[in-house]
Design a protein around this motif. Structure first.
Motif, PDB file in Angstrom:
ATOM      1  N   LYS A  43       0.816  -1.206   0.000  1.00 30.66           N
ATOM      2  CA  LYS A  43       0.000   0.000   0.000  1.00 30.66           C
ATOM      3  C   LYS A  43       0.855   1.262   0.000  1.00 30.66           C
ATOM      4  N   SER A  44       2.140   1.108   0.231  1.00 22.88           N
ATOM      5  CA  SER A  44       3.013   2.274   0.242  1.00 22.88           C
ATOM      6  C   SER A  44       4.363   1.902  -0.351  1.00 22.88           C
ATOM      7  N   GLU A  45       5.161   2.886  -0.575  1.00 20.98           N
ATOM      8  CA  GLU A  45       6.483   2.656  -1.175  1.00 20.98           C
ATOM      9  C   GLU A  45       7.360   1.811  -0.271  1.00 20.98           C
ATOM     10  N   ASP A  46       7.258   2.017   1.037  1.00 21.85           N
ATOM     11  CA  ASP A  46       8.076   1.245   1.968  1.00 21.85           C
ATOM     12  C   ASP A  46       7.770  -0.241   1.871  1.00 21.85           C
ATOM     13  N   ASP A  47       6.477  -0.569   1.837  1.00 18.76           N
ATOM     14  CA  ASP A  47       6.094  -1.969   1.710  1.00 18.76           C
ATOM     15  C   ASP A  47       6.564  -2.533   0.377  1.00 18.76           C
ATOM     16  N   GLU A  48       6.470  -1.727  -0.655  1.00 12.92           N
ATOM     17  CA  GLU A  48       6.896  -2.173  -1.984  1.00 12.92           C
ATOM     18  C   GLU A  48       8.397  -2.460  -1.991  1.00 12.92           C
ATOM     19  N   VAL A  50      10.251  -3.388   0.515  1.00 11.87           N
ATOM     20  CA  VAL A  50      10.479  -4.630   1.252  1.00 11.87           C
ATOM     21  C   VAL A  50      10.113  -5.814   0.373  1.00 11.87           C
ATOM     22  N   LEU A  51       8.994  -5.709  -0.319  1.00 15.58           N
ATOM     23  CA  LEU A  51       8.571  -6.768  -1.226  1.00 15.58           C
ATOM     24  C   LEU A  51       9.623  -6.994  -2.306  1.00 15.58           C
ATOM     25  N   LYS A  57      15.885 -11.237  -3.758  1.00 16.48           N
ATOM     26  CA  LYS A  57      16.653 -12.251  -3.044  1.00 16.48           C
ATOM     27  C   LYS A  57      16.234 -13.647  -3.488  1.00 16.48           C
ATOM     28  N   ARG A  58      14.937 -13.851  -3.634  1.00 23.08           N
ATOM     29  CA  ARG A  58      14.438 -15.170  -4.049  1.00 23.08           C
ATOM     30  C   ARG A  58      14.882 -15.490  -5.476  1.00 23.08           C
TER      31      ARG A  58
END
Length: 81
Positions: A43-48, A50-51, A57-58
């Motif tokens: 919902k926000s840039e910060d969450d994006e 982290v995603l 990494k995966r």
């Protein structure tokens, strides 16, 4: 008249508690769905960001365990000398 006020207060409290429980239930359902599918709706840039970190990494490693070795060692309380 006093009984009507008490009934209205009790009904208002019941509605309030019901709404809180339903919001938490919806959040839990959304979390479980995202956890099961691996698709997170940021919902926000910060969450994006982290995603994107976890997706990169995966995708960059041949084997993805969801946690790196250093963190795993920290959780296992191993001491690396």
């Amino acid at each position: 008249m006093m009984n009507l006020i008490i009934i209205l207060v009790i009904v208002a409290i019941a509605i309030f508690i019901y709404n809180i429980l339903m919001i938490n239930k919806k959040r839990l359902k959304k979390f479980r769905k995202e956890w099961a599918t691996g698709e997170f709706n940021a919902k926000s840039e910060d969450d994006e960001s982290v995603l994107m970190y976890w997706e990169n990494k995966r995708n960059s490693e041949s084997r993805y365990d969801g946690i790196d070795q250093l963190t795993w060692d920290d959780l296992a309380m191993k001491v690396n000398w």
